[in-house]
Structure formats: C-alpha cells, structure tokens
Design a protein around this motif. Structure first.
Motif, PDB file in Angstrom:
ATOM      1  N   UNK A   1       0.824  -1.209   0.000  1.00 30.02           N
ATOM      2  CA  UNK A   1       0.000   0.000   0.000  1.00 30.02           C
ATOM      3  C   UNK A   1       0.862   1.265   0.000  1.00 30.02           C
ATOM      4  N   UNK A   2       0.490   2.217  -0.868  1.00 32.60           N
ATOM      5  CA  UNK A   2       1.126   3.533  -0.947  1.00 32.60           C
ATOM      6  C   UNK A   2       2.625   3.466  -1.264  1.00 32.60           C
ATOM      7  N   UNK A   3       3.047   2.370  -1.907  1.00 33.70           N
ATOM      8  CA  UNK A   3       4.486   2.203  -2.131  1.00 33.70           C
ATOM      9  C   UNK A   3       4.875   2.201  -3.601  1.00 33.70           C
ATOM     10  N   UNK A   4       3.907   2.194  -4.504  1.00 34.84           N
ATOM     11  CA  UNK A   4       4.195   2.094  -5.935  1.00 34.84           C
ATOM     12  C   UNK A   4       3.704   3.371  -6.625  1.00 34.84           C
ATOM     13  N   UNK A   5       4.526   4.004  -7.446  1.00 32.55           N
ATOM     14  CA  UNK A   5       4.067   5.206  -8.161  1.00 32.55           C
ATOM     15  C   UNK A   5       2.905   4.883  -9.088  1.00 32.55           C
ATOM     16  N   UNK A   6       2.140   5.921  -9.464  1.00 37.21           N
ATOM     17  CA  UNK A   6       1.048   5.719 -10.400  1.00 37.21           C
ATOM     18  C   UNK A   6       1.568   5.154 -11.716  1.00 37.21           C
ATOM     19  N   UNK A   7       0.765   4.283 -12.306  1.00 36.11           N
ATOM     20  CA  UNK A   7       1.159   3.659 -13.557  1.00 36.11           C
ATOM     21  C   UNK A   7       1.120   4.662 -14.704  1.00 36.11           C
ATOM     22  N   UNK A   8       1.993   4.459 -15.663  1.00 31.37           N
ATOM     23  CA  UNK A   8       1.942   5.218 -16.902  1.00 31.37           C
ATOM     24  C   UNK A   8       0.840   4.597 -17.769  1.00 31.37           C
ATOM     25  N   UNK A   9      -0.206   5.362 -18.070  1.00 32.06           N
ATOM     26  CA  UNK A   9      -1.373   4.788 -18.736  1.00 32.06           C
ATOM     27  C   UNK A   9      -1.094   4.423 -20.187  1.00 32.06           C
ATOM     28  N   UNK A  10      -0.121   5.065 -20.819  1.00 30.17           N
ATOM     29  CA  UNK A  10       0.244   4.673 -22.179  1.00 30.17           C
ATOM     30  C   UNK A  10       0.856   3.273 -22.154  1.00 30.17           C
ATOM     31  N   UNK A  11       1.669   2.990 -21.150  1.00 32.95           N
ATOM     32  CA  UNK A  11       2.245   1.646 -21.027  1.00 32.95           C
ATOM     33  C   UNK A  11       1.160   0.626 -20.696  1.00 32.95           C
TER      34      UNK A  11
END
Length: 330
Positions: free
Chosen positions: A44-54
């Motif tokens: 939880x709260x440890x991963x940056x937001x995903x790149x939506x293009x990827x």
C-alpha cells in the motif's frame, strides 16, 4: 425454485488493471487496528502511479494474444484525472467492449458524467455497511452519505452499479434493509466472506462469518439461482436473483486443496486459500506485474521488461496456467 448451472473455463476474459497503490480507506477489523484488505497483492502507498500509455500497450497485448475484451479499473482506488478519461476512451477505441471501475466513491461524483461519456460501462462500489456507524467502523472513514449519492447519481445517468461488501461477524444485521433498498434500485450486490491473510488467524476467526450462515436473511426474496463454476480458479459463484430485479452474488469459499493449477497444489497455504490461481482475472499492478495470488506476492512476475517488451507467449501461457513461475525464458 429454478437453478441454472453454467461451467466456464476461467476468468481470462477479464484484465484487472491497478493504476495506483494508494487508498484513503483502511478497511479492517473494527476496533482491532488490523486491516483485512489485501491491497490487491501490492504494498500500500508504495508504488508510483502507472503510466497509462504503457498500460494501454499491455491491454493491447492481451487483447491480441488472449482475446481480452473486458477491463476492470480496480482498487485500491483508481486515479481520477483527465488521463483516466482519455485512457477509457482509448480502451473503447481499441475494441475493449466493457470497462468497469472499482471504487470506494470518494471524489467520484463530479467525474461520473465524464466517465460515462468516455465509455465507462459500469461502477463497482465498495460499501462495507448500510449504516453510518458500521460503514465508518469497517472502512475507517465516515463517507456513508457519499456512497449513497454515488449510487443514485450513477443510476440517474444510466450507469449500472454493483455493490461489493465483505461480511463481518456482528456487522450484518442491516442486510435485510440493505437488500430491500438494493431491490428498489435494481442493484447487483456481491457479498464476500472476509479473506484469510497470513498472520491474522486470531482476527479472522473472531470476525469471520460465512454468507451461508445468513442466507436466510434473503432466502424469501429469491426467485431463481444461477451457479457459475470456473475451472482454473477452482471457484464457484452463486447468484441469487431477487424478485424485483436485484441480485446477490456470493462465492463458495472452499479451500483450493484440489486446485487444477500445479502451483496451488504444491502451495503451503492451499488449505486456507479461498481465492485460487487468478481467481479475480489477470491482475496487472501499477508496477506492471501480473499478480495471480494476493496471498503469495512472491509469485508475481513482470509483464513488461526495461526495453518495453512483453513476456513471451512461451513463458506467459504456462504461467497463466499455473505451471511456470518467474521470468525464466523471457
């Protein structure tokens, strides 16, 4: 009472995308300071937001190689921004027939018209109680009125709504009123047993209650039943169709001792596991990993490498079948 039985091969028509690891809610055992939320197998709260293009590239890959036509934008809590609106539009333009959003509903209301116009198919709302006290005790925040407004606003705009709820001992007395309200709105309701997590034996045993112990609360409302059996996750879903147009969906949470996936048959947690291999579909976390089991994050594997390439079908296909683990043979 009519009972229809349907057998399905697996959940592979659905791709479950987690665009972030953050969430304001802290769904847990009331008064015990322990969360039962499995965080979708992420920290939880440890991963940056995903790149939506990827993420879009991943969807296109699974569409082309596995016939994926349904995407679930799942929680913890999906991001809400212009990028998500554009992402949904791109998904629909890329032959994705259904896009669902799983949410606790905070800050959602002003976005609902734009989400619908972008092509969102339906909303799945996490709502762990049908009164303010129970809702706040379990979810860690008093947002009960907001949840009710989300449901009515979606319905007013023609967006179907499913309500997800986890059952806890001492917090199910509101079920009859809840289902009467759901029938009036023709909602789909999913009632889940709380999921056992490693290290939570005491809390689980004190708070667990099976839907089978309280089915009498809606038995008189049922007009027919559908039983779905999914082979690969070893999962059985029972749908009670209620008079008036609503439904209650539940899982038969038998331990996966006789699971078809080899990794499950050899797993030390198989006697307690109620999810099964890829039990919620192909879950892609915000760091671009397939996470097939929330109890075993060690079995997650990257689907995208540093150069933007994808896991080869010769590796991916056995992995999805629970026969091969890790990234060997990329």
């Amino acid at each position: 009472m009519p009972v229809e039985e349907i057998r399905a091969g697996g959940h592979f028509s659905n791709l479950r995308l987690l665009t972030t690891s953050t969430c304001r809610m802290r769904c847990g055992y009331p008064g015990e300071g322990v969360m039962w939320c499995h965080n979708e197998g992420m920290e939880r709260n440890a991963i940056p937001e995903a790149d939506l293009q990827r993420m879009l590239g991943i969807v296109e890959y699974f569409r082309d190689h596995h016939g994926i036509r349904e995407v679930t934008l799942a929680g913890l809590q999906p991001r809400l921004d212009d990028g998500l609106i554009a992402f949904i539009e791109r998904l629909r333009a890329n032959d994705i027939k259904r896009v669902s959003l799983v949410t606790h509903g905070l800050k959602l209301i002003p976005w609902i018209p734009r989400l619908r116009d972008a092509g969102l198919s339906d909303v799945v709302l996490s709502m762990q109680g049908f009164d303010r006290h129970g809702y706040a005790d379990i979810m860690g925040e008093d947002a009960f009125d907001n949840a009710l407004r989300v449901i009515d606003h979606c319905r007013d705009l023609g967006l179907p709504v499913t309500v997800n709820r986890v059952l806890l001992r001492g917090y199910y007395e509101d079920i009859p009123d809840f289902l009467t309200w759901a029938v009036d709105r023709k909602l789909r309701v999913r009632l889940y047993d709380v999921l056992w997590m490693p290290g939570q034996d005491k809390h689980f045993l004190a708070n667990h209650v099976s839907w089978q112990a309280i089915v009498h609360l809606w038995a008189r409302m049922v007009e027919r039943i559908t039983v779905w059996t999914y082979g690969l996750p070893g999962r059985i879903n029972v749908v009670f169709h209620l008079r008036g147009g609503a439904s209650v969906e539940t899982n038969v949470n038998a331990p996966k001792v006789q699971h078809t996936a080899p990794v499950c048959r050899s797993c030390a947690l198989k006697d307690a596991c109620a999810e099964g291999w890829l039990g919620c579909g192909i879950r892609i976390t915000a760091d671009y990993k397939i996470t097939p089991c929330v109890l075993r994050p060690d079995l997650a594997t990257p689907v995208v490498d540093g150069t933007g390439g994808y896991l080869r079908p010769s590796v991916l296909n056995p992995y999805l079948a629970g026969e091969l683990h890790g990234t060997a043979g990329r």
